[in-house]
Design a protein around this motif. Sequence first.
Motif, short mmCIF file in Angstrom:
data_model
loop_
_atom_site.label_atom_id
_atom_site.label_comp_id
_atom_site.label_asym_id
_atom_site.label_seq_id
_atom_site.Cartn_x
_atom_site.Cartn_y
_atom_site.Cartn_z
N ALA B 235 0.68 -0.99 -0.12
CA ALA B 235 0.26 -0.11 -0.46
C ALA B 235 0.94 1.47 -0.10
N LYS B 239 0.96 4.38 -2.49
CA LYS B 239 0.79 5.47 -2.48
C LYS B 239 1.76 6.78 -2.86
N ARG B 273 -7.56 -5.88 -2.52
CA ARG B 273 -8.37 -4.80 -2.47
C ARG B 273 -8.75 -4.06 -1.71
N ALA B 274 -9.30 -4.11 -1.17
CA ALA B 274 -10.30 -3.69 0.35
C ALA B 274 -9.21 -3.16 1.35
N VAL B 277 -7.39 -0.55 -0.11
CA VAL B 277 -8.13 0.64 0.43
C VAL B 277 -8.43 1.25 1.69
N GLU B 278 -8.24 0.47 2.30
CA GLU B 278 -8.38 0.38 3.89
C GLU B 278 -7.14 1.52 4.29
N VAL B 281 -4.65 3.78 -0.07
CA VAL B 281 -5.17 3.61 -1.93
C VAL B 281 -5.66 4.48 -2.39
N GLU B 282 -6.87 5.04 -3.09
CA GLU B 282 -7.02 5.29 -3.77
C GLU B 282 -8.16 4.60 -4.64
N SER B 283 -9.86 4.48 -3.77
CA SER B 283 -10.53 3.50 -4.53
C SER B 283 -10.47 3.11 -5.71
N ASP B 284 -10.78 4.23 -6.45
CA ASP B 284 -11.01 4.57 -8.22
C ASP B 284 -10.10 4.39 -8.97
N VAL B 286 -7.96 1.51 -8.08
CA VAL B 286 -7.44 0.17 -8.22
C VAL B 286 -9.01 -0.82 -9.00
#
Lengths: 122, 338
Positions: B235, B239, B273-274, B277-278, B281-284, B286
Motif C-alpha cells: 500500500a 501511495k 483490494r479492500a 483501500v483501507e 490507496v484511492e479506491s477509484d 484500484v
Amino acid sequence: MRQRLRSPVGPLLGATLALAAGCGGAAVPTTARTDATAAVHTAREMDAAQQPEAAYHLELADEQLAEAEAHIDEGRMQEAERLLERAEADAELAVALTRRARTARDAEETMQRIEEMRERHL
Amino acid sequence: MPIRTRLTISIAAGLALAVAGCGGAAVSPQLADARDAMQQARSGLAGELEPDQLREAERILERAEAASDGSEREQHHAYLADRRIRVAMADAERQHVQNQLEQEQEQYRAQLEETTIERNRALEDRRESLRDIRGQLEEVREELDERGDTLDARTEELRAREQELARREAELVAEREARREAERRAAAAMSRLRELAEVREEQNDTIITLSGEVLFRTGEHELRPNSRQRLTAVADALKAQPDRRVVVEGHTDARGSDADNRELSRERADAVRAFLVERGVESDRVEAVGRGESEPVADNDTPTGRANNRRVEIILHGTGGDETAGRPASTDSRLSQR
C-alpha cells in the motif's frame, strides 16, 4: 517820378538838361537804386561771398553801387542809373551762381547718400 | 502814363542827339561776347530749360544791337544781356542738376521698391518652407511619441512576460523538485517492498507477486494476520506512485473446478483490494480481478509448481514518470467492474 515832372514842359526841360549835362540825368534813379540795393542785399543774404565766382560778381555789384552813389552826388544821373542796372544784373548773377553751386553741392551730397543707401540696402 | 511815354520819347530824342554828337564806331567787344554767349546758351541747357529768360536776354541784346556802334549804351546793354544770359545758364544748369537728381531718386525708389518686393517674396518663400519644416517636424515628433508609447507598451509587455516566465520557471523547478521527491519516495517504497515481495518490471508495468500461502489459508479468502505487514508495504508503494492505475489479480492452481477457482481468486483479489483501500490507496484507481487457474506460471503437476501458481499479482500500469502510460485502453477489458 510823377511828382518830379509836374508840368508839361518837364520832358522838354529834361531833354535839354540832359544835353546840357553832356551825358547826365537830372532825376535821381530811385527805382534802379532800390532794385540794385535789394538785389545786392539778397545776394549777400545768400552768402554769395562764400562762392568764388558769385563772390566776384557780388564785388562788382558793390563797386558799381558805390560808383553810382558817387555819380548821383555829382548829379550824373544817367551814369548812375546804368551803374545801378549793372549792379543789379551782377547781384542777380551772383544769386544764380550761388544757387547753382548750392544745388550742385546738395545734389552731390544727396547722390552720395543714395549711393550709400544702395550699397547698404540693394 | 502819357507823361512816362513823353518822357521816354524825350529821353530817346536826347540820347539820339547825344549819339549823333559822339559819332559812330565798330561793334563793341562786349556785344560780340554777348552774342557768342547767347549762341552758346541757345545750343546748351539754357535753350532747353530756360527759354523765357533767354527771350528776355534776347530783348536786351536787341537793344544793344539797335545801337551797334560801340557806344556806351551798346556796351551797357551788352553787359546787361551777358549777365542775363549767364543767369539763364546758371539757372538751367541748376535745373538740370535737379532733374538728374530727381531721376536718380526716382530710379533709387524704383529699385528699392523692386528689391523690397523681391525680398518680401523671398521672405514669404522662407516662411513657407519654415512652415513645411515645422509641419514635418511635428509629424516626426508625433511619430516619435507614438513609437515611444509603443516602446513603453512593449517594454511593459516584455516585463510582464519576463515575470510570467520567471514564475513558470519557479513553478517548473518546484514541480520538478516535487516530482523528484515523489520519485525518490516511490523508489524508497519499492525498495522496501522488494525485501518483502517479488517485484518485476514488464514493459511499462510493475508486477508485484505475493504467494497465496503467505496471504490466505487453503481455500479461504480472508487475509492471514501476519500478511498485513507485506500488504502495508505494498500500500505504501502504491501511495508513493499515485498516478499509476492498479489491478489486483487473483490466481489459483488447477485443482478443483474452473468456476470455483475463478470465484476464489476473485474473492481473494477483492480482499487484497479492500485492505489496500483501507490502508489509504484511492479506491477509484484500484481494480480487483479473478483469473482462476487460467494464467499459470508453473507446472500444476508438482506441489512446488502449484504453490507458485497460487498467488496474487498486483500490477501497476505505466511507469511512475509517464502519466499517460498509467491508463492503457487494453486494461479496461480485463477489469471486472465492482
